[in-house]
Design a protein around this motif. Structure first.
Motif, PDB file in Angstrom:
ATOM      1  N   LEU A 124       0.827  -1.205   0.000  1.00  0.00           N
ATOM      2  CA  LEU A 124       0.000   0.000   0.000  1.00  0.00           C
ATOM      3  C   LEU A 124       0.864   1.258   0.000  1.00  0.00           C
ATOM      4  O   LEU A 124       0.575   2.222  -0.720  1.00  0.00           O
ATOM      5  CB  LEU A 124      -0.927   0.006   1.215  1.00  0.00           C
ATOM      6  N   ILE A 125       1.925   1.256   0.790  1.00  0.00           N
ATOM      7  CA  ILE A 125       2.816   2.413   0.836  1.00  0.00           C
ATOM      8  C   ILE A 125       3.436   2.654  -0.539  1.00  0.00           C
ATOM      9  O   ILE A 125       3.523   3.790  -1.016  1.00  0.00           O
ATOM     10  CB  ILE A 125       3.906   2.208   1.902  1.00  0.00           C
ATOM     11  N   ALA A 126       3.848   1.568  -1.196  1.00  0.00           N
ATOM     12  CA  ALA A 126       4.455   1.709  -2.528  1.00  0.00           C
ATOM     13  C   ALA A 126       3.459   2.280  -3.533  1.00  0.00           C
ATOM     14  O   ALA A 126       3.806   3.140  -4.352  1.00  0.00           O
ATOM     15  CB  ALA A 126       4.970   0.354  -3.010  1.00  0.00           C
ATOM     16  N   MET A 127       2.205   1.838  -3.457  1.00  0.00           N
ATOM     17  CA  MET A 127       1.180   2.318  -4.395  1.00  0.00           C
ATOM     18  C   MET A 127       0.728   3.735  -4.093  1.00  0.00           C
ATOM     19  O   MET A 127       0.235   4.434  -4.977  1.00  0.00           O
ATOM     20  CB  MET A 127      -0.033   1.380  -4.369  1.00  0.00           C
ATOM     21  N   SER A 128       0.852   4.145  -2.841  1.00  0.00           N
ATOM     22  CA  SER A 128       0.275   5.423  -2.423  1.00  0.00           C
ATOM     23  C   SER A 128       0.864   6.618  -3.152  1.00  0.00           C
ATOM     24  O   SER A 128       0.225   7.669  -3.245  1.00  0.00           O
ATOM     25  CB  SER A 128       0.459   5.600  -0.911  1.00  0.00           C
ATOM     26  N   ARG A 129       2.053   6.491  -3.689  1.00  0.00           N
ATOM     27  CA  ARG A 129       2.658   7.610  -4.409  1.00  0.00           C
ATOM     28  C   ARG A 129       1.867   7.969  -5.666  1.00  0.00           C
ATOM     29  O   ARG A 129       1.951   9.086  -6.160  1.00  0.00           O
ATOM     30  CB  ARG A 129       4.086   7.264  -4.824  1.00  0.00           C
ATOM     31  N   ALA A 130       1.089   7.025  -6.179  1.00  0.00           N
ATOM     32  CA  ALA A 130       0.389   7.245  -7.440  1.00  0.00           C
ATOM     33  C   ALA A 130      -0.870   8.084  -7.286  1.00  0.00           C
ATOM     34  O   ALA A 130      -1.468   8.486  -8.284  1.00  0.00           O
ATOM     35  CB  ALA A 130       0.026   5.902  -8.077  1.00  0.00           C
ATOM     36  N   THR A 131      -1.289   8.371  -6.044  1.00  0.00           N
ATOM     37  CA  THR A 131      -2.594   9.005  -5.862  1.00  0.00           C
ATOM     38  C   THR A 131      -2.590   9.972  -4.689  1.00  0.00           C
ATOM     39  O   THR A 131      -1.690   9.933  -3.830  1.00  0.00           O
ATOM     40  CB  THR A 131      -3.675   7.929  -5.627  1.00  0.00           C
ATOM     41  N   SER A 132      -3.617  10.805  -4.627  1.00  0.00           N
ATOM     42  CA  SER A 132      -3.788  11.710  -3.494  1.00  0.00           C
ATOM     43  C   SER A 132      -4.908  11.254  -2.563  1.00  0.00           C
ATOM     44  O   SER A 132      -5.076  11.819  -1.481  1.00  0.00           O
ATOM     45  CB  SER A 132      -4.086  13.132  -4.001  1.00  0.00           C
ATOM     46  N   ASN A 133      -5.676  10.245  -2.970  1.00  0.00           N
ATOM     47  CA  ASN A 133      -6.770   9.717  -2.141  1.00  0.00           C
ATOM     48  C   ASN A 133      -6.811   8.200  -2.260  1.00  0.00           C
ATOM     49  O   ASN A 133      -6.766   7.663  -3.372  1.00  0.00           O
ATOM     50  CB  ASN A 133      -8.126  10.285  -2.597  1.00  0.00           C
ATOM     51  N   ILE A 134      -6.908   7.497  -1.118  1.00  0.00           N
ATOM     52  CA  ILE A 134      -6.949   6.033  -1.103  1.00  0.00           C
ATOM     53  C   ILE A 134      -8.241   5.574  -0.447  1.00  0.00           C
ATOM     54  O   ILE A 134      -8.601   6.056   0.633  1.00  0.00           O
ATOM     55  CB  ILE A 134      -5.748   5.441  -0.339  1.00  0.00           C
ATOM     56  N   ILE A 135      -8.955   4.655  -1.096  1.00  0.00           N
ATOM     57  CA  ILE A 135     -10.162   4.039  -0.540  1.00  0.00           C
ATOM     58  C   ILE A 135      -9.886   2.555  -0.373  1.00  0.00           C
ATOM     59  O   ILE A 135      -9.633   1.847  -1.346  1.00  0.00           O
ATOM     60  CB  ILE A 135     -11.401   4.253  -1.440  1.00  0.00           C
ATOM     61  N   LEU A 136      -9.912   2.082   0.880  1.00  0.00           N
ATOM     62  CA  LEU A 136      -9.661   0.678   1.184  1.00  0.00           C
ATOM     63  C   LEU A 136     -10.992  -0.060   1.302  1.00  0.00           C
ATOM     64  O   LEU A 136     -11.900   0.392   2.001  1.00  0.00           O
ATOM     65  CB  LEU A 136      -8.885   0.543   2.493  1.00  0.00           C
ATOM     66  N   MET A 137     -11.098  -1.203   0.630  1.00  0.00           N
ATOM     67  CA  MET A 137     -12.310  -2.017   0.693  1.00  0.00           C
ATOM     68  C   MET A 137     -11.905  -3.444   1.042  1.00  0.00           C
ATOM     69  O   MET A 137     -10.987  -3.996   0.436  1.00  0.00           O
ATOM     70  CB  MET A 137     -13.040  -2.002  -0.651  1.00  0.00           C
ATOM     71  N   GLY A 138     -12.585  -4.020   2.011  1.00  0.00           N
ATOM     72  CA  GLY A 138     -12.235  -5.389   2.377  1.00  0.00           C
ATOM     73  C   GLY A 138     -12.835  -5.781   3.706  1.00  0.00           C
ATOM     74  O   GLY A 138     -13.657  -5.060   4.276  1.00  0.00           O
ATOM     75  N   ASP A 139     -12.414  -6.921   4.202  1.00  0.00           N
ATOM     76  CA  ASP A 139     -12.965  -7.486   5.429  1.00  0.00           C
ATOM     77  C   ASP A 139     -11.837  -8.147   6.203  1.00  0.00           C
ATOM     78  O   ASP A 139     -11.333  -9.208   5.811  1.00  0.00           O
ATOM     79  CB  ASP A 139     -14.055  -8.504   5.085  1.00  0.00           C
ATOM     80  N   GLN A 140     -11.437  -7.533   7.305  1.00  0.00           N
ATOM     81  CA  GLN A 140     -10.345  -8.082   8.113  1.00  0.00           C
ATOM     82  C   GLN A 140     -10.771  -9.305   8.897  1.00  0.00           C
ATOM     83  O   GLN A 140      -9.927  -9.967   9.509  1.00  0.00           O
ATOM     84  CB  GLN A 140      -9.793  -7.003   9.056  1.00  0.00           C
ATOM     85  N   MET A 141     -12.077  -9.646   8.868  1.00  0.00           N
ATOM     86  CA  MET A 141     -12.555 -10.831   9.554  1.00  0.00           C
ATOM     87  C   MET A 141     -12.607 -12.050   8.639  1.00  0.00           C
ATOM     88  O   MET A 141     -13.130 -13.091   9.013  1.00  0.00           O
ATOM     89  CB  MET A 141     -13.933 -10.572  10.160  1.00  0.00           C
ATOM     90  N   GLN A 142     -12.076 -11.915   7.426  1.00  0.00           N
ATOM     91  CA  GLN A 142     -11.879 -13.076   6.567  1.00  0.00           C
ATOM     92  C   GLN A 142     -10.392 -13.404   6.537  1.00  0.00           C
ATOM     93  O   GLN A 142      -9.632 -12.905   7.366  1.00  0.00           O
ATOM     94  CB  GLN A 142     -12.456 -12.811   5.182  1.00  0.00           C
ATOM     95  N   LEU A 143      -9.961 -14.248   5.625  1.00  0.00           N
ATOM     96  CA  LEU A 143      -8.572 -14.675   5.632  1.00  0.00           C
ATOM     97  C   LEU A 143      -7.660 -13.537   5.180  1.00  0.00           C
ATOM     98  O   LEU A 143      -7.934 -12.864   4.189  1.00  0.00           O
ATOM     99  CB  LEU A 143      -8.375 -15.892   4.718  1.00  0.00           C
ATOM    100  N   GLY A 144      -6.577 -13.342   5.920  1.00  0.00           N
ATOM    101  CA  GLY A 144      -5.619 -12.295   5.593  1.00  0.00           C
ATOM    102  C   GLY A 144      -4.635 -12.762   4.541  1.00  0.00           C
ATOM    103  O   GLY A 144      -4.758 -13.844   3.960  1.00  0.00           O
ATOM    104  N   GLN A 145      -3.620 -11.935   4.300  1.00  0.00           N
ATOM    105  CA  GLN A 145      -2.620 -12.268   3.303  1.00  0.00           C
ATOM    106  C   GLN A 145      -1.779 -13.450   3.773  1.00  0.00           C
ATOM    107  O   GLN A 145      -1.526 -13.606   4.967  1.00  0.00           O
ATOM    108  CB  GLN A 145      -1.717 -11.066   3.051  1.00  0.00           C
TER     109      GLN A 145
END
Length: 388
Positions: A124-145
């Motif tokens: 996420l940190i690496a990708m963040s340079r490409a934008t000025s706004n980040i929207i995270l979508m997901g569910d931390q109560m399912q399986l993680g990475q």
């Protein structure tokens, strides 16, 4: 949310309800995730919506994973060429490798990160340079990475785990909790909501139209139109596979094949192999079930089926004693793993296991909480059955 607000949120120009003076600023939107399949799933849905609403935009991705990519006019690009297509009113999807390129720095107004519970903080940190706004979508109560290597401190966590630390829902001051499931019948969602999401997850009313008709005078185990069913199978000495549970699943499948399934739109069809998922925590049991049921059965581990759905899900617990199972009860009774397995079901979740698992010995408060999740599952199956 009003129609105008929806358009402003997505940031696309439109031929719709805006006058020339009120037309929103055109936006450059990026979509990312851990896999091209997940990226393109969201991209395809966005492109289809824009076409239906008459919203003009350029759409691009970096891998052709679906027949709809070409049908919807989505361009397939190489990462090195993305910068040439970041015009106003564009939606482009690629992985962290693409968005972290130097030539994409500051090229997007918004970056949507799907399945953020499986995207690492570093990515996420690496990708963040490409934008000025980040929207995270997901569910931390399912399986993680998947864990790869050793990471100091919290650097190995997924983005959502790092931000939310396994809290089941998100507070209003930090984000938006999507409280409606469009998949699960309320009789299945009852367990998922109460055990996983603090009772805050609700089924859309149309979900309760999803039922599987029970034949008149049927007296077997699959005796509900929807909900959670527990099939008790006593056995000893099994750790990561159970022939006894495989046999019980075979009998249950024969009972349910050909039954009438009614979807939320009112259409009916006979239950076939494509309408069932067979899930097990260990690959040894996965292989046994696949060998017993044949090539038409959709069999896999919990990890394989995350993101999928079917009218019926069979979940085999495998182990005779949770304490003797590989990786112990922390793995077998893992809340996120049970959540993913059960919540694949649109109508019926059938759990096959040794009832003695509820008597597993816990060595800590956290282990007792895991046993309680399994006990909740058994209690709900019995409670719903007694009220049917």
């Amino acid at each position: 949310m009003a129609e105008k607000d929806c358009y402003r949120t997505t940031g696309y120009d439109t031929l719709g309800p805006f006058s020339h003076e009120s037309r929103p600023t055109l936006k450059r939107v990026g979509i990312s995730s851990n896999s091209h399949k997940a990226i393109n799933n969201l991209l395809v849905g966005t492109a289809r919506y824009c076409i239906d609403e008459g919203i003009e935009a350029f759409f691009g991705c970096t891998k052709d994973t679906d027949d709809e990519i070409q049908a919807l006019g989505i361009s397939v690009l190489q990462n090195k060429d993305i910068a040439s297509y970041t015009r106003q009113a564009c939606v482009i999807g690629t992985t962290a490798w693409g968005f972290s390129r130097d030539d994409l720095q500051g090229q997007f107004d918004y970056l949507f990160v799907d399945e953020a519970g499986q995207v690492s903080v570093a990515n996420l940190i690496a990708m963040s340079r490409a934008t000025s706004n980040i929207i995270l979508m997901g569910d931390q109560m399912q399986l993680g990475q998947p864990a790869q290597g050793t990471h100091p401190g919290e650097s190995g966590l997924s983005t959502l785990d790092y931000l939310l630390h396994h809290t089941p829902t998100i507070s209003e001051d930090r984000g938006v909790f999507l409280e409606t499931t469009y998949r699960m019948h309320s009789a299945v969602n009852r367990f998922i909501s109460e055990a996983i999401y603090e009772g805050k997850l609700h089924s859309h009313p149309d979900n309760d139209k999803q039922v599987i008709k029970v034949p008149i005078d049927y007296t077997g185990a699959i005796n509900k139109e929807a909900g959670v069913i527990f099939i008790p199978v006593e056995h000893e000495g099994n750790t990561q596979a159970s022939d006894e549970e495989v046999e019980a699943i075979q009998h249950a499948v024969q009972d349910i094949l050909g039954r009438v399934f009614c979807d939320k739109g009112g259409k009916t069809r006979p239950i076939g192999w494509d309408d069932m998922l067979f899930v097990a925590p260990y690959n040894f049991q996965v292989n046994k079930i696949r060998e017993a049921l044949g090539p038409n059965a959709k069999v896999g581990s919990v990890d394989k089926f995350q993101g999928q759905e079917a009218p019926v899900v069979f979940f085999s617990m495998c182990a005779s004693d949770a304490n003797d199972s590989p990786r112990g009860m922390d793995f077998l009774f893992d809340k996120n793993r049970i959540n993913v397995a059960i919540s694949r079901a649109q109508s019926l979740a059938v759990i096959v296991g040794n009832p003695s698992l509820a008597n597993s010995t816990a060595n800590s408060v956290s282990q007792q909480a895991k046993v309680n999740i399994f006990c909740q599952l058994l209690h709900l199956s019995q409670m719903v059955e007694s009220n049917a």
